[in-house]
Design a protein around this motif. Structure first.
Motif, short mmCIF file in Angstrom:
data_model
loop_
_atom_site.label_atom_id
_atom_site.label_comp_id
_atom_site.label_asym_id
_atom_site.label_seq_id
_atom_site.Cartn_x
_atom_site.Cartn_y
_atom_site.Cartn_z
N GLU A 50 0.83 -1.21 0.00
CA GLU A 50 0.00 0.00 0.00
C GLU A 50 0.87 1.26 0.00
O GLU A 50 0.65 2.18 -0.79
CB GLU A 50 -0.93 -0.01 1.21
N LEU A 51 1.85 1.30 0.88
CA LEU A 51 2.74 2.46 0.94
C LEU A 51 3.62 2.54 -0.31
O LEU A 51 3.88 3.62 -0.83
CB LEU A 51 3.60 2.39 2.21
N GLU A 53 2.79 1.54 -3.32
CA GLU A 53 1.92 2.06 -4.38
C GLU A 53 1.81 3.57 -4.29
O GLU A 53 1.91 4.27 -5.31
CB GLU A 53 0.54 1.41 -4.28
N LYS A 54 1.60 4.10 -3.10
CA LYS A 54 1.48 5.54 -2.91
C LYS A 54 2.74 6.27 -3.37
O LYS A 54 2.67 7.32 -4.01
CB LYS A 54 1.17 5.88 -1.46
N CYS A 55 3.89 5.72 -3.03
CA CYS A 55 5.15 6.35 -3.44
C CYS A 55 5.30 6.35 -4.96
O CYS A 55 5.70 7.37 -5.55
CB CYS A 55 6.34 5.63 -2.79
N ASN A 58 3.04 8.95 -6.39
CA ASN A 58 3.60 10.28 -6.18
C ASN A 58 4.72 10.57 -7.17
O ASN A 58 4.83 11.69 -7.69
CB ASN A 58 4.11 10.44 -4.74
#
Length: 164
Positions: A50-51, A53-55, A58
Motif C-alpha cells: 500500500e505504501l 503504491e502511494k510512493c 507520487n
C-alpha cells in the motif's frame, strides 16, 4: 559517490531503514520523482504494498513521463491481483513504445487477467512477432487461451511452439 547511489547501495544491502533516512535527507525538487520511486521500491521489498503504491503514484504525479514507477506499479498490481489497475498501467506502458515486446506481453497478460481474451491474444501475438524475451511465455499463454476456448488443435500448436 552520489547521494542517490548511496541510497541504492543501502537498498542492495537490505539496509532499508538507513536507505529511507537517506531518501529524506537527500530529496530535493530536482530528484523527488526518483526518490519517491526509490522509497516505493524499499516499501515493496518490505512487503508494504500500500505504501509502495502511494510512493510510485507520487513519483508519477511529479514527473509524468518517468516510466520506472509505472513498471513498478505493474509488478505491485500483478502481485496483489488488482487486475483492473494492472490493465490501466499496462495501457500506459504500451503508449511509451508500442514496439516493445515486453510492453505487449504485459498488456496481453493484463487483458487475460481481466478475461478479455481476444484483446489478450492480439498483444501476445504482437509480442511473438516482436521476438522478445517473453516470446515463449506469450506462446504458452496463447495456448492457454485457445484451451479455454476449447480449440484444442490451436492450443496444442502453440504449446508445442512454446516448447521449441
Amino acid at each position: 559517490m552520489s547521494n542517490l547511489k548511496k541510497i541504492i547501495e543501502n537498498i542492495n544491502q537490505k539496509k532499508f531503514d538507513k536507505a529511507l533516512k537517506l531518501c529524506k535527507l537527500y530529496e530535493n525538487n530536482a530528484n523527488s520523482h526518483i526518490v519517491f520511486n526509490l522509497k516505493g521500491s524499499i516499501h515493496y521489498l518490505q512487503n508494504n504494498f500500500e505504501l509502495s503504491e502511494k510512493c510510485f503514484l507520487n513519483s508519477i504525479k511529479i514527473k509524468k513521463n518517468f516510466i520506472d514507477p509505472l513498471k513498478n506499479l505493474y509488478i505491485i498490481y500483478q502481485k496483489t491481483k488488482k487486475f483492473n489497475e494492472l490493465l490501466s498501467v499496462a495501457k500506459k506502458l504500451i503508449r511509451y513504445d508500442e514496439s516493445d515486446p515486453s510492453y505487449n506481453y504485459k498488456l496481453g497478460f493484463a487483458f487475460e487477467m481481466n478475461d478479455m481474451l481476444s484483446d489478450a491474444l492480439k498483444y501476445y501475438q504482437n509480442c511473438v512477432k516482436l521476438n522478445g524475451k517473453e516470446k515463449k511465455y506469450a506462446l504458452n499463454n496463447i495456448g492457454n487461451i485457445y484451451l479455454k476456448k476449447n480449440k484444442l488443435s490451436n492450443s496444442i500448436k502453440f504449446f508445442l511452439e512454446a516448447l521449441s
